[in-house]
Scaffold this motif. Structure first.
Motif, mmCIF file in Angstrom:
data_model
loop_
_atom_site.group_PDB
_atom_site.id
_atom_site.type_symbol
_atom_site.label_atom_id
_atom_site.label_comp_id
_atom_site.label_asym_id
_atom_site.label_seq_id
_atom_site.Cartn_x
_atom_site.Cartn_y
_atom_site.Cartn_z
ATOM 1 N N PRO A 14 -62.734 30.283 -24.687
ATOM 2 C CA PRO A 14 -62.710 31.579 -25.447
ATOM 3 C C PRO A 14 -61.191 32.211 -25.679
ATOM 4 O O PRO A 14 -60.462 32.174 -24.858
ATOM 5 N N GLY A 15 -60.908 32.267 -26.949
ATOM 6 C CA GLY A 15 -59.488 32.727 -27.511
ATOM 7 C C GLY A 15 -59.731 34.388 -27.634
ATOM 8 O O GLY A 15 -60.745 34.998 -27.571
ATOM 9 N N LYS A 16 -58.747 34.881 -28.465
ATOM 10 C CA LYS A 16 -58.863 36.134 -28.697
ATOM 11 C C LYS A 16 -59.802 36.530 -29.672
ATOM 12 O O LYS A 16 -60.480 37.534 -29.804
ATOM 13 N N TYR A 17 -59.979 35.647 -30.879
ATOM 14 C CA TYR A 17 -60.783 35.920 -31.797
ATOM 15 C C TYR A 17 -61.746 34.820 -31.933
ATOM 16 O O TYR A 17 -63.120 34.990 -32.769
ATOM 17 N N SER A 18 -61.503 33.820 -31.254
ATOM 18 C CA SER A 18 -62.720 32.591 -31.681
ATOM 19 C C SER A 18 -62.600 31.617 -30.307
ATOM 20 O O SER A 18 -61.622 31.836 -29.555
ATOM 21 N N LEU A 19 -63.205 30.718 -30.432
ATOM 22 C CA LEU A 19 -63.119 29.553 -29.311
ATOM 23 C C LEU A 19 -61.887 28.501 -29.693
ATOM 24 O O LEU A 19 -61.721 28.047 -30.691
ATOM 25 N N ASP A 20 -60.965 28.379 -28.825
ATOM 26 C CA ASP A 20 -59.969 27.693 -29.036
ATOM 27 C C ASP A 20 -60.015 26.233 -28.492
ATOM 28 O O ASP A 20 -60.478 26.115 -27.425
ATOM 29 N N THR A 21 -59.807 24.983 -29.340
ATOM 30 C CA THR A 21 -59.938 23.779 -28.614
ATOM 31 C C THR A 21 -58.915 23.290 -27.908
ATOM 32 O O THR A 21 -57.514 23.412 -28.329
ATOM 33 N N ILE A 22 -59.042 22.875 -26.630
ATOM 34 C CA ILE A 22 -57.824 22.507 -25.674
ATOM 35 C C ILE A 22 -57.901 20.918 -25.522
ATOM 36 O O ILE A 22 -56.904 20.194 -24.890
ATOM 37 N N MET A 23 -59.110 20.077 -26.044
ATOM 38 C CA MET A 23 -58.882 18.764 -25.675
ATOM 39 C C MET A 23 -60.279 18.129 -26.721
ATOM 40 O O MET A 23 -61.314 18.981 -26.983
ATOM 41 N N GLU A 24 -60.186 16.807 -27.349
ATOM 42 C CA GLU A 24 -61.244 16.215 -27.939
ATOM 43 C C GLU A 24 -61.151 14.729 -27.072
ATOM 44 O O GLU A 24 -60.609 14.296 -26.572
ATOM 45 N N PHE A 25 -62.444 14.483 -27.207
ATOM 46 C CA PHE A 25 -62.787 12.952 -26.839
ATOM 47 C C PHE A 25 -63.412 12.196 -28.246
ATOM 48 O O PHE A 25 -64.099 12.892 -28.818
ATOM 49 N N THR A 26 -63.101 11.022 -28.326
ATOM 50 C CA THR A 26 -63.149 10.246 -29.416
ATOM 51 C C THR A 26 -63.611 8.899 -28.829
ATOM 52 O O THR A 26 -62.770 8.078 -28.255
ATOM 53 N N GLU A 27 -64.799 8.351 -29.334
ATOM 54 C CA GLU A 27 -65.070 6.926 -29.228
ATOM 55 C C GLU A 27 -64.262 6.068 -30.168
ATOM 56 O O GLU A 27 -63.808 6.547 -31.329
ATOM 57 N N SER A 28 -63.662 5.120 -29.525
ATOM 58 C CA SER A 28 -62.970 4.023 -30.536
ATOM 59 C C SER A 28 -63.408 2.538 -30.291
ATOM 60 O O SER A 28 -63.154 2.249 -28.950
ATOM 61 N N ARG A 29 -63.725 1.925 -31.147
ATOM 62 C CA ARG A 29 -64.105 0.551 -30.975
ATOM 63 C C ARG A 29 -62.580 -0.323 -31.169
ATOM 64 O O ARG A 29 -62.797 -1.634 -30.946
ATOM 65 N N LYS A 30 -61.764 0.250 -31.793
ATOM 66 C CA LYS A 30 -60.593 -0.467 -32.214
ATOM 67 C C LYS A 30 -59.785 -0.887 -30.870
ATOM 68 O O LYS A 30 -59.679 -0.274 -29.831
ATOM 69 N N LYS A 31 -59.132 -2.092 -31.128
ATOM 70 C CA LYS A 31 -58.074 -2.742 -29.878
ATOM 71 C C LYS A 31 -56.774 -2.166 -30.087
ATOM 72 O O LYS A 31 -56.089 -2.030 -29.149
ATOM 73 N N ALA A 59 -58.725 12.297 -25.920
ATOM 74 C CA ALA A 59 -59.002 11.143 -25.128
ATOM 75 C C ALA A 59 -59.717 10.353 -25.881
ATOM 76 O O ALA A 59 -60.692 10.557 -26.204
ATOM 77 N N SER A 60 -59.560 8.971 -25.855
ATOM 78 C CA SER A 60 -60.073 7.913 -26.475
ATOM 79 C C SER A 60 -60.762 7.198 -25.458
ATOM 80 O O SER A 60 -60.247 6.668 -24.535
ATOM 81 N N PHE A 61 -62.050 6.569 -25.919
ATOM 82 C CA PHE A 61 -62.713 5.471 -25.060
ATOM 83 C C PHE A 61 -63.602 4.581 -25.754
ATOM 84 O O PHE A 61 -63.859 5.019 -26.882
ATOM 85 N N LYS A 66 -67.790 5.799 -22.285
ATOM 86 C CA LYS A 66 -68.069 7.325 -22.440
ATOM 87 C C LYS A 66 -68.272 7.905 -21.343
ATOM 88 O O LYS A 66 -67.707 9.229 -21.130
ATOM 89 N N GLU A 67 -69.481 7.748 -20.640
ATOM 90 C CA GLU A 67 -70.011 8.759 -19.780
ATOM 91 C C GLU A 67 -68.783 8.684 -18.527
ATOM 92 O O GLU A 67 -68.701 9.688 -17.797
ATOM 93 N N SER A 68 -68.121 7.661 -18.154
ATOM 94 C CA SER A 68 -67.366 7.570 -16.831
ATOM 95 C C SER A 68 -65.979 8.521 -17.252
ATOM 96 O O SER A 68 -65.544 9.187 -16.595
ATOM 97 N N VAL A 69 -65.554 8.417 -18.435
ATOM 98 C CA VAL A 69 -64.540 9.307 -19.106
ATOM 99 C C VAL A 69 -64.878 10.551 -18.961
ATOM 100 O O VAL A 69 -63.948 11.316 -18.350
ATOM 101 N N ILE A 70 -65.794 11.062 -19.502
ATOM 102 C CA ILE A 70 -66.172 12.557 -19.567
ATOM 103 C C ILE A 70 -66.481 12.899 -18.089
ATOM 104 O O ILE A 70 -66.021 13.930 -17.655
ATOM 105 N N GLU A 71 -67.043 12.084 -17.361
ATOM 106 C CA GLU A 71 -67.308 12.439 -15.806
ATOM 107 C C GLU A 71 -66.031 12.722 -15.010
ATOM 108 O O GLU A 71 -65.764 13.559 -14.555
ATOM 109 N N THR A 72 -64.898 11.925 -15.447
ATOM 110 C CA THR A 72 -63.635 11.886 -14.587
ATOM 111 C C THR A 72 -62.877 13.028 -15.161
ATOM 112 O O THR A 72 -62.278 13.897 -14.354
#
Length: 298
Positions: A14-31, A59-61, A66-72
């Motif tokens: 929660p921010g002052k006027y809205s929800l502020d993003t502090i991190m994103e998770f993104t799936e990536s198949r690229k090497k 955070a990329s995975f 996916k599950e283990s990264v989010i859990e960690t």
């Protein structure tokens, strides 16, 4: 709060006027891992990167990780913040990824109104195989049979397009419910009140609001049915409110209920405030007995 998306959740606070993003998770198949750096998070090496126009990391995975990264990372938050914050996971039914993490409030929006029979069976199977949700948001014209785990949800926000209010009221086992509906018979409300008064059902219920979108709810019919008691009109009754199961940045508590009408449960003498005004029916259960409740009247 984790807001789940197709390629991975984002973490907001929660921010002052809205929800502020502090991190994103993104799936990536690229090497290729250009612009990424690695961090050891609680013994697990995770790829991160920073965007020029954002002040938070991604955070990329690989999908299989996916599950283990989010859990960690969730466990890292638990170690860092402890129980000082509430952790919520908000997702849509179409995403269908539900993590099994400690100290996590699970919320799902079904997001569809009409289902084919096979689709409805799939949805019921989804509830059956998932942990019991803390909150469900759903617009629907049908409901499940009485054995469904759906009715064990702690908190619901429903838009009911057909006369399914009595079905829901007979089977709901949770704590808080907010219903909007096109139809709701006064006899169904009287039946609900009498079943609560008997003490045989609704042991967990704390707060119920029903908003009728068509005609108003006739208050006199409930009063004339002799199912409620009345506080003297010259006195001021206490206001019922309590913390929501699913809190937001702008709404931490249930809608207040202040009413001169109340009912008493036969098994333990606990009180519930009953309010019927215009198109709304409100029902708030107190932890106090009738004697304790009446002492709060001024």
């Amino acid at each position: 709060m984790y807001k789940n998306r197709r390629f991975g959740p984002k973490v907001t606070v929660p921010g002052k006027y809205s929800l502020d993003t502090i991190m994103e998770f993104t799936e990536s198949r690229k090497k290729t891992k250009n612009n990424y750096f690695q961090l050891n998070v609680s013994g697990k090496v995770i790829d991160f990167r920073l965007f020029k126009n954002c002040n938070y990391p991604e955070a990329s995975f690989h999908p299989s990780d996916k599950e283990s990264v989010i859990e960690t990372i969730h466990n890292y938050f638990l170690d860092f913040f402890g129980d000082t914050v509430e952790y919520q996971w908000e997702t849509y039914y179409d995403e269908k990824f539900i993590p099994n993490l400690p100290n996590l409030t699970l919320s799902i929006s079904v997001g569809r109104v009409y289902f084919e029979i096979t689709e409805l069976e799939d949805l019921e199977s989804f509830f059956a195989s998932s942990p019991i949700f803390n909150h469900v948001n759903w617009e629907t014209g049908v409901l499940f049979n009485h054995e469904s785990k759906f009715y064990q949800v702690e908190s619901v926000r429903l838009m009911l397009y057909s006369n399914t209010v009595p079905i829901f009221l007979r089977h709901f086992q949770g704590r808080q419910a907010f219903l909007r509906c096109n139809e709701c018979a006064i006899l169904d409300l009287i039946e609900f009140i009498n079943r609560w008064k008997s003490g045989e059902e609704y042991q967990m219920l704390e707060h119920l609001i029903i908003i009728l979108l068509s005609n108003g709810i006739p208050q006199n019919q409930i009063l004339n049915a002799n199912v409620v008691k009345l506080i003297d009109a010259t006195k001021t009754p206490p206001t019922h409110t309590l913390p929501k199961v699913l809190k937001s940045a702008y709404s931490l508590s249930t809608d207040p209920i202040t009413s001169h009408s109340y009912v008493v449960r036969e098994t333990d003498n606990r009180v519930a405030s009953v309010s019927v005004q215009g198109k709304s029916f409100c029902f708030g259960v107190w932890k106090e007995t009738e004697e304790e409740f009446l002492r709060m009247v001024t």
